[in-house]
Write a protein that holds these residues in place. Structure first.
Motif, short mmCIF file in Angstrom:
data_model
loop_
_atom_site.label_atom_id
_atom_site.label_comp_id
_atom_site.label_asym_id
_atom_site.label_seq_id
_atom_site.Cartn_x
_atom_site.Cartn_y
_atom_site.Cartn_z
N GLU A 23 1.33 -7.92 -2.48
CA GLU A 23 0.72 -7.10 -3.54
C GLU A 23 0.48 -5.67 -3.04
N GLU A 24 0.06 -5.55 -1.79
CA GLU A 24 -0.17 -4.22 -1.22
C GLU A 24 1.13 -3.43 -1.13
N GLU A 25 2.19 -4.11 -0.70
CA GLU A 25 3.51 -3.46 -0.64
C GLU A 25 4.01 -3.10 -2.03
N PHE A 26 3.72 -3.95 -3.01
CA PHE A 26 4.14 -3.71 -4.39
C PHE A 26 3.53 -2.42 -4.93
N LYS A 27 2.26 -2.17 -4.59
CA LYS A 27 1.59 -0.96 -5.05
C LYS A 27 2.16 0.29 -4.38
N PHE A 28 2.59 0.12 -3.13
CA PHE A 28 3.06 1.27 -2.34
C PHE A 28 4.52 1.63 -2.63
N ILE A 29 5.35 0.61 -2.78
CA ILE A 29 6.80 0.83 -2.84
C ILE A 29 7.23 1.49 -4.15
N LYS A 30 8.31 2.29 -4.05
CA LYS A 30 8.87 2.96 -5.23
C LYS A 30 10.38 2.80 -5.24
N PHE A 33 13.28 3.64 -2.22
CA PHE A 33 12.87 3.40 -0.83
C PHE A 33 13.99 2.67 -0.07
N ARG A 34 14.08 2.95 1.23
CA ARG A 34 14.92 2.12 2.10
C ARG A 34 14.07 0.98 2.66
N ALA A 67 11.24 -5.01 6.85
CA ALA A 67 10.38 -3.85 7.12
C ALA A 67 10.72 -2.71 6.18
N PHE A 68 9.75 -1.81 5.99
CA PHE A 68 10.01 -0.53 5.33
C PHE A 68 10.63 0.43 6.34
N GLN A 69 11.47 1.34 5.85
CA GLN A 69 12.05 2.34 6.74
C GLN A 69 11.47 3.73 6.51
#
Length: 815
Positions: A23-30, A33-34, A67-69
């Protein structure tokens, strides 16, 4: 509640893949993103986020991302929309487009490493000698799979590796290595008290017992005010500054240091100039373009060679640059970007970036990021077709120069897009203005302009002292029959070369074939060496005495005797740029001669060096292929010679006449670009062909009227559109069955013309036999219906097991 993202992977896949996130990643990601994601058994790959949602897939359990890049998107919504359009229009996967779009430094892939399991004792009596070698190597470090091949000196390593993994002695891990390494440059500065005016005369006393320190301080004060940062490498070269001295001077508070991230490619714009004042004709054209843009964002700008189109472009660029907009200047070839950059940098130097395939991945990575961040040094991008994929944030002007050029079409690999047509769509997405510029517009563009789809302006007046060259067509038959040829040159061309050399003028010689001779033949038995992989003869290259295939790269040493009958009577048929160069050097030994073709321009800066030498009059005669025909602007060219025009005129393609007219008009336009009266001599076996009369008159309108009638009569563009399907297989029988099946499937319920399956003029390349099918359909709103029908047939074709060995490519709007 679960949260998911759909990602695009850089593979030719039909669908996006879904991964699970928190959920935290869902709020952050757009979107854009890679993210690194697992794909397949163990491997990890870079992907681009296309969509985030809360719907679980029906047919598989999503994996978690690795992971996020990035902290910010590297791709924006306009690019994703553009990729979707390109995928639909050119009938290719978005994964192929992603791979073509982004520098490979962005797209990371995990690498399989082997490491020893320290918790497991090895029973050396139960393993082979090869397995012992692997374990010995792993005692030192982790190793790559490819390194195992070197250790064992064999390709089939997996039985040994898998046996060690099964016994638990080793394990495989996935490692991700960053491909981009920033260029870090160390800078040095004098501390404040040493750079103050009152101290500048006293430093000699302080450092009287330390001459090396005194020299460093003295150099900094002499070469800048002392308060400015100076590159460490300059001090290292000029003052023998090393790391130990630097550390000591920093500890004594004499110097300060900092490390700065710098771009690898920087425009040198030390020589600056103002915008040239436009002539009355150029000014009228500029004003007309601005007026058309109020109701039509696309303008075809037809300007005769030497009319000064670049000056008009520059004034329009300046207008958009003052408003802070980004500008894309598209060129068909790298050689043209080099000369255009050398002209534009004098006016717009600090705003200019360049983007093409001769750049390293790191350089392209940096340009991409500069464009993404809308940096000042990337407001104007000059580049080739791949530049349309850059992440423009504020693009408002697109210029496509030499818009007619076939190099704007990507042939292989997919996506097989046309950068000119794609730039039109790109400009619409960004609500930008677009200019299509050419002295010889494509028939499609001129047709659209005359039918009011595009705006249309013409510039018919030469710029400054430029004059139209005198064009002659020389009949080769007459001189060959009379035995008056001097090698490959008629007396007219030979004498003209001699005369221009005496006048100190430069000469261009054009032949659209590289190498020495395209065919060598045994006079005794008629044997012609052919490529073992392709259905073509091998071309002789004299500089290394080799026979080469220009399609697959196969090469073998040229033998003095026939390989079939051992006869030494070998004849050479045809000629390329190498043979012309040899003859010119023989006939004119004092002339400085150079050659510009694919063989001489493989290096990163080889094109720059040749053009710089020519511009500085260090070359008297430049021999080349199509690379020398386009857009080059040199003032001292007195003569252009076309060695044989027939090999471009009689080519089995419906565009042959158009390409011949464009190439010959363009190469003729390299002469007479100053007060020097230029001459053009075209050698041909068919001087009565009416295309030469139109070239002499520089009449594109006359050529258009003649050619457009034939296009309409035989259902070719711009009245009809084409889709070419290329089918390849190593098995000729399977290829025959597969191509016939596809043709029947396409023909089922299809009302428009379908031709084939037929063999192209080269029916085998790289051990792949080739068949083609051609679809014609009217240039109306039926395009989507046609493509849906095509995709249904292709999907059915790909589902048949026996056709799995057959490759199928779709080429929309082929050249």
């Amino acid at each position: 509640m679960s949260f998911y993202i759909d990602v695009l992977l850089p593979f030719p896949l039909k669908n996006f893949y879904t991964y699970r996130i928190s959920e935290e990643e869902f709020k952050f990601i757009k979107k854009g993103f890679r993210v690194l994601v697992p794909f397949g058994a163990k491997r990890v790959f870079t992907s681009i986020v296309i969509k985030k949602h809360k719907s679980i897939p029906n047919n598989y359990e999503p994996k978690e991302i690795f992971a996020f890049q990035d902290d910010l998107p590297v791709v924006d919504k306009n690019q994703i929309f553009f990729w979707k359009w390109m995928s639909n229009y050119y009938q290719c996967s978005m994964g192929n487009i992603l791979k073509a779009s982004m520098p490979s430094s962005f797209l990371l892939t995990s690498e399989t490493l082997l490491e020893k399991n320290l918790n497991k004792n090895v029973d050396y009596n139960k393993i082979s000698d090869e397995e012992i070698l692997i374990l010995d190597a792993l005692d030192l470090k982790k190793i790559k799979i490819d390194e195992v091949k070197l250790i064992l000196n064999k390709k089939n390593i997996f039985p040994a590796v898998n046996n060690l993994i099964e016994k638990g002695y080793i394990k495989s891990i996935e490692s991700i290595k960053e491909r981009y390494k920033p260029k870090l440059v160390k800078h040095i500065k004098l501390n404040k008290r040493y750079s103050e005016l009152k101290y500048k005369n006293n430093y000699y006393l302080e450092f009287k017992n330390s001459p090396r320190r005194r020299k460093i301080v003295e150099y900094i004060l002499e070469n800048n005010s002392g308060s400015e940062w100076i590159e460490y490498n300059l001090l290292k070269q000029n003052c023998n500054l090393n790391s130990s001295i630097l550390k000591k001077m920093i500890s004594l508070n004499i110097l300060s240091e900092k490390t700065v991230h710098e771009d690898r490619f920087k425009i040198n714009f030390s020589e600056t100039s103002e915008l040239l004042k436009l002539t009355r004709s150029q000014l009228l054209v500029k004003e007309k373009i601005l007026k058309i843009w109020k109701h039509n964002s696309i303008v075809l700008f037809e300007g005769v060679t030497s009319s000064g189109k670049t000056e008009v472009y520059s004034h329009l660029i300046n207008r958009f640059l003052k408003k802070g907009y980004q500008i894309l200047f598209l060129m068909p070839e790298i050689s043209l970007t080099i000369q255009m950059v050398s002209r534009l940098k004098k006016i717009f130097g600090k705003y200019l970036s360049v983007y093409h395939s001769k750049f390293s991945n790191e350089e392209r990575f940096e340009v991409w990021n500069n464009v993404l961040k809308n940096k000042e040094n990337a407001r104007i991008v000059v580049g080739v077709r791949s530049s349309i994929f850059l992440p423009f944030q504020n693009l408002k002007l697109v210029i496509v120069d030499e818009e007619h050029d076939s190099s704007f079409k990507q042939e292989n690999p997919a996506p097989r897009y046309n950068a000119r047509d794609s730039a039109i769509k790109l400009s619409k997405i960004h609500n930008a203005k677009l200019i299509l510029g050419s002295a010889t517009p494509s028939l499609e563009s001129k047709f659209n302009a005359l039918n009011k789809k595009y705006g249309y302006v013409k510039l018919t007046e030469k710029y400054g002292l430029s004059t139209s060259p005198e064009i002659k067509c020389i009949d080769l038959k007459i001189y060959y029959r009379a035995n008056k040829m001097k090698g490959l040159f008629t007396p007219d061309l030979y004498d003209a070369i001699q005369q221009k050399l005496l006048l100190g003028q430069q000469i261009l010689l054009f032949q659209n074939r590289r190498g020495y001779a395209p065919i060598i033949e045994c006079v005794t038995c008629g044997y012609i060496p052919k490529c073992c992989n392709c259905d073509v003869s091998l071309t002789f290259h004299q500089y290394n005495n080799s026979l080469k295939c220009h399609y697959c790269g196969f090469s073998e040493k040229n033998q003095k005797k026939c390989l079939k009958c051992t006869s030494s009577k070998i004849d050479m048929k045809g000629y390329g740029t190498q043979q012309i160069e040899e003859q010119i050097k023989s006939f004119f030994p004092k002339a400085r001669v150079d050659r510009m073709d694919w063989d001489t321009t493989r290096g990163k800066y080889s094109v720059d060096k040749i053009l710089e030498k020519f511009e500085n009059s260090q070359i008297d005669i430049l021999i080349g292929t199509q690379m020398i025909t386009k857009g080059l602007d040199f003032k001292n060219i007195g003569l252009v010679g076309v060695i044989n025009a027939d090999n471009i005129l009689f080519f089995p393609n419906f565009r042959a006449n158009e390409k011949a007219f464009q190439i010959l008009t363009q190469v003729a336009g390299r002469a007479g670009r100053s007060s020097i009266k230029g001459s053009v001599i075209i050698q041909t076996f068919s001087p009565d062909n009416n295309i030469f009369e139109l070239i002499k008159k520089q009449s594109h309108d006359g050529f258009y009227k003649k050619e457009i009638t034939e296009r309409n009569q035989f259902n070719y563009p711009p009245y009809y559109r084409l889709i070419k399907i290329i089918i390849k297989s190593r098995d000729s029988n399977t290829l025959r069955i597969a191509s016939n099946w596809l043709f029947k499937s396409l023909s089922n319920g299809f009302i428009y013309p379908i031709y084939g399956p037929f063999e192209p003029h080269i029916s085998k390349i790289k051990n792949q036999f080739i068949k083609q099918i051609l679809i014609k359909y009217p240039n109306t709103n039926v395009r989507n219906k046609i493509k849906k029908h095509l995709m249904r047939s292709v999907e059915s074709f790909e589902s048949i097991a026996k056709f799995q060995i057959v490759k199928l490519n779709v080429d929309v709007d082929p050249n």
